[in-house]
Design a protein around this motif. Sequence first.
Motif, PDB file in Angstrom:
ATOM      1  N   ARG A  80       0.849  -1.216   0.000  1.00  0.00           N
ATOM      2  CA  ARG A  80       0.000   0.000   0.000  1.00  0.00           C
ATOM      3  C   ARG A  80       0.876   1.256   0.000  1.00  0.00           C
ATOM      4  O   ARG A  80       0.562   2.235  -0.676  1.00  0.00           O
ATOM      5  CB  ARG A  80      -0.953  -0.015   1.205  1.00  0.00           C
ATOM      6  CG  ARG A  80      -2.244  -0.789   0.871  1.00  0.00           C
ATOM      7  CD  ARG A  80      -3.159  -0.980   2.037  1.00  0.00           C
ATOM      8  NE  ARG A  80      -3.668   0.240   2.658  1.00  0.00           N
ATOM      9  CZ  ARG A  80      -4.678   0.988   2.202  1.00  0.00           C
ATOM     10  NH1 ARG A  80      -5.284   0.658   1.083  1.00  0.00           N
ATOM     11  NH2 ARG A  80      -5.076   2.050   2.862  1.00  0.00           N
ATOM     12  N   ASN A  81       1.991   1.174   0.709  1.00  0.00           N
ATOM     13  CA  ASN A  81       2.924   2.317   0.702  1.00  0.00           C
ATOM     14  C   ASN A  81       3.521   2.542  -0.688  1.00  0.00           C
ATOM     15  O   ASN A  81       3.945   3.637  -1.023  1.00  0.00           O
ATOM     16  CB  ASN A  81       4.075   2.093   1.701  1.00  0.00           C
ATOM     17  CG  ASN A  81       3.570   2.127   3.138  1.00  0.00           C
ATOM     18  OD1 ASN A  81       2.468   2.606   3.406  1.00  0.00           O
ATOM     19  ND2 ASN A  81       4.363   1.609   4.064  1.00  0.00           N
ATOM     20  N   GLN A  82       3.549   1.458  -1.482  1.00  0.00           N
ATOM     21  CA  GLN A  82       4.136   1.564  -2.831  1.00  0.00           C
ATOM     22  C   GLN A  82       3.083   1.836  -3.899  1.00  0.00           C
ATOM     23  O   GLN A  82       3.360   1.699  -5.081  1.00  0.00           O
ATOM     24  CB  GLN A  82       4.899   0.282  -3.164  1.00  0.00           C
ATOM     25  CG  GLN A  82       6.123   0.083  -2.281  1.00  0.00           C
ATOM     26  CD  GLN A  82       6.781  -1.264  -2.548  1.00  0.00           C
ATOM     27  OE1 GLN A  82       6.148  -2.321  -2.471  1.00  0.00           O
ATOM     28  NE2 GLN A  82       8.038  -1.240  -2.878  1.00  0.00           N
ATOM     29  N   GLY A  83       1.875   2.135  -3.499  1.00  0.00           N
ATOM     30  CA  GLY A  83       0.871   2.559  -4.474  1.00  0.00           C
ATOM     31  C   GLY A  83      -0.266   1.573  -4.714  1.00  0.00           C
ATOM     32  O   GLY A  83      -1.225   1.887  -5.429  1.00  0.00           O
ATOM     33  N   ALA A  84      -0.157   0.342  -4.170  1.00  0.00           N
ATOM     34  CA  ALA A  84      -1.271  -0.603  -4.349  1.00  0.00           C
ATOM     35  C   ALA A  84      -2.461  -0.156  -3.504  1.00  0.00           C
ATOM     36  O   ALA A  84      -2.276   0.429  -2.437  1.00  0.00           O
ATOM     37  CB  ALA A  84      -0.838  -2.006  -3.941  1.00  0.00           C
ATOM     38  N   HIS A  85      -3.666  -0.442  -4.003  1.00  0.00           N
ATOM     39  CA  HIS A  85      -4.854  -0.105  -3.211  1.00  0.00           C
ATOM     40  C   HIS A  85      -5.048  -1.117  -2.083  1.00  0.00           C
ATOM     41  O   HIS A  85      -5.553  -0.799  -1.021  1.00  0.00           O
ATOM     42  CB  HIS A  85      -6.086  -0.077  -4.116  1.00  0.00           C
ATOM     43  CG  HIS A  85      -7.304   0.461  -3.430  1.00  0.00           C
ATOM     44  ND1 HIS A  85      -7.554   1.812  -3.320  1.00  0.00           N
ATOM     45  CD2 HIS A  85      -8.311  -0.160  -2.768  1.00  0.00           C
ATOM     46  CE1 HIS A  85      -8.671   2.003  -2.634  1.00  0.00           C
ATOM     47  NE2 HIS A  85      -9.155   0.808  -2.291  1.00  0.00           N
ATOM     48  N   GLY A  86      -4.632  -2.351  -2.342  1.00  0.00           N
ATOM     49  CA  GLY A  86      -4.796  -3.392  -1.326  1.00  0.00           C
ATOM     50  C   GLY A  86      -4.269  -4.718  -1.828  1.00  0.00           C
ATOM     51  O   GLY A  86      -3.407  -4.759  -2.711  1.00  0.00           O
ATOM     52  N   ILE A  87      -4.803  -5.812  -1.281  1.00  0.00           N
ATOM     53  CA  ILE A  87      -4.344  -7.148  -1.683  1.00  0.00           C
ATOM     54  C   ILE A  87      -5.551  -8.046  -1.983  1.00  0.00           C
ATOM     55  O   ILE A  87      -6.657  -7.810  -1.482  1.00  0.00           O
ATOM     56  CB  ILE A  87      -3.467  -7.824  -0.598  1.00  0.00           C
ATOM     57  CG1 ILE A  87      -4.208  -7.913   0.752  1.00  0.00           C
ATOM     58  CG2 ILE A  87      -2.150  -7.075  -0.429  1.00  0.00           C
ATOM     59  CD1 ILE A  87      -3.463  -8.722   1.810  1.00  0.00           C
ATOM     60  N   GLN A  88      -5.293  -9.047  -2.814  1.00  0.00           N
ATOM     61  CA  GLN A  88      -6.288 -10.117  -3.028  1.00  0.00           C
ATOM     62  C   GLN A  88      -5.734 -11.375  -2.362  1.00  0.00           C
ATOM     63  O   GLN A  88      -4.582 -11.743  -2.581  1.00  0.00           O
ATOM     64  CB  GLN A  88      -6.521 -10.355  -4.516  1.00  0.00           C
ATOM     65  CG  GLN A  88      -7.370 -11.600  -4.779  1.00  0.00           C
ATOM     66  CD  GLN A  88      -7.882 -11.719  -6.200  1.00  0.00           C
ATOM     67  OE1 GLN A  88      -8.772 -10.994  -6.595  1.00  0.00           O
ATOM     68  NE2 GLN A  88      -7.329 -12.649  -6.971  1.00  0.00           N
ATOM     69  N   VAL A  89      -6.565 -12.018  -1.570  1.00  0.00           N
ATOM     70  CA  VAL A  89      -6.129 -13.179  -0.783  1.00  0.00           C
ATOM     71  C   VAL A  89      -6.955 -14.406  -1.161  1.00  0.00           C
ATOM     72  O   VAL A  89      -8.190 -14.323  -1.241  1.00  0.00           O
ATOM     73  CB  VAL A  89      -6.292 -12.865   0.724  1.00  0.00           C
ATOM     74  CG1 VAL A  89      -6.017 -14.103   1.572  1.00  0.00           C
ATOM     75  CG2 VAL A  89      -5.363 -11.733   1.122  1.00  0.00           C
ATOM     76  N   GLY A  90      -6.263 -15.529  -1.390  1.00  0.00           N
ATOM     77  CA  GLY A  90      -6.965 -16.753  -1.748  1.00  0.00           C
ATOM     78  C   GLY A  90      -6.798 -17.858  -0.718  1.00  0.00           C
ATOM     79  O   GLY A  90      -7.734 -18.248  -0.011  1.00  0.00           O
ATOM     80  N   THR A  91      -5.550 -18.345  -0.597  1.00  0.00           N
ATOM     81  CA  THR A  91      -5.284 -19.554   0.180  1.00  0.00           C
ATOM     82  C   THR A  91      -5.854 -19.498   1.602  1.00  0.00           C
ATOM     83  O   THR A  91      -6.479 -20.462   2.051  1.00  0.00           O
ATOM     84  CB  THR A  91      -3.762 -19.812   0.198  1.00  0.00           C
ATOM     85  OG1 THR A  91      -3.332 -19.945  -1.158  1.00  0.00           O
ATOM     86  CG2 THR A  91      -3.416 -21.078   0.958  1.00  0.00           C
TER      87      THR A  91
END
Length: 494
Positions: A298-309
């Motif tokens: 997020r600090n590097q510009g991503a809005h968030g994460i997608q989590v599967g496992t």
Amino acid sequence: MKINHPILIQGGMGIAVSDWKLARTVSQTGQLGIVSGTAIDSVMVRRLQDGDKGGHIRRALAAFPSQAIAQKILTTYFIEGGRPEGQPYKRQPMFNIVSPVALLQLNVASSFTEVWLAAEGHSGLVGINLLEKIHLPTLSCLYGAMLANVDYVIMGAGIPREIPGVLDLFSENKKAGLKVPVEGAVEGTVTYFDPAVVMEGMELKALKRPYFFPIVSSATLALNLKKKSTGRVDGFIVEGPLAGGHNAPPRGQMQLNERGEPIYGPRDEVSLADMAALGLPFWMAGDYATPEKMQTVRNQGAHGIQVGTLFAFSDESGIDRNLRLDAIKTILTTQPPEGGWIFTDPRSSPTGFPFKATRLPGSISEKDSYLGRKRICDLGYLRHSYQKPDGTVGQRCPAEPVADYLKKGGAEEDTVGRKCLCNALMADIGMPQIQAGGVKELHLLTAGDDLNNIGRLVKKGHGTYSALDVISYLLGPEVAKTKLSPAPEKNSML
Ligand SMILES: Cc1cc2nc3c(=O)[nH]c(=O)nc-3n(C[C@H](O)[C@H](O)[C@H](O)COP(=O)(O)O)c2cc1C
């Protein structure tokens, strides 16, 4: 307009691992729950033949805009009290370039049902996930999801350039087409879906155009999709090679490590700065599920994460409960094999993409137990279109019986090491087909490398954990408790 997208996306996981129950739980916390649209017609007909415990499917079908279609489906597939023990599931037809109308109607109703149930009774956001490599059921599946007012469409395993335009057309109930590559032909063909023809007994009303996020493995591909798609792309999922399910192949010539897995290198790494420069929100996927990693991206510009496992092994997952609990127990109590619990198999998937399989005892990812399976192709989602000598288009799958594949002009080397993921993934969710002679299809669990660290979520003495535990771990206990507070505004674009 700045859109308030959720930070956490629960990744779409086929077949029905991320089913409506999991997606509904996540979406009620204000995060994004994604159902899987892959093979969703098979999931629905089998749930109906298992007696539709809880009456969920029938409740959703009662809300389906065409009751003529809903009734036809119930008459054909529903079995009160469920199938007698040992009776094989009745099969619906397989998809083709021109599929029977009844099959298209079934698929529309199936994706409608899954999205409708995930969104029932709350105002959270719900999305649907599809694989680009599977072409023939895509249009009817998207249309059904849109009938249920789906908020997001996420699509991986390929380059889904045509989907934005399809969503635009379906929002006006217009006929849409999708190109289908045809092996051996210079040009592909096109499969169509026309709501006016398929949706009998239904008034066609304008539908919401969902947000569209393609899954990409490079910023170059993301740029290409942003510029050259047939309509608006709203964001990206950036998925790396540690994610569960299918992975993008490594760039360049594929090389294998000593265990026979594809080797990924620096060329496969995605620059977050390049992604941020595209000016669209993006989420990182593939072993990012810790609060620290999430903060870093997020600090590097991503809005968030997608989590599967982590979600796939939670209590709300569609994976068969015994399989799931056995897997967790084995991982917590046994020394992992050399290289960890996950094997990235470059051969197993008929799509040609690497596919991750767990290396748990009894899993068909252990070659020996799988070699004994008699090949059969009776679901057919991963069949490829090919040109027949007379110029017409046929369907074949490199995991079907070898003699059949060769008869259809396929090359023998294509069949080596291929597995019937269609049947195996149906077995994973507790709905194995019973083949001739009473033989039950084997399961094949897929998961990302994060499975090696599943212990961080498992509660002492319980052997398991919930989807809310995952959310609480990643976003803090307050977020997981926000069940009753308002969720982000629904996408109301028409
Ligand atoms: C059991 C399982 C099935 C999956 N199936 C799909 C799928 O059908 N389509 C897809 O786009 N991604 C699929 N994925 C990938 C997830 O949506 C997600 O991007 C990925 O798992 C994120 O990495 P993580 O597993 O490290 O959290 C699957 C993942 C798992 C674990």
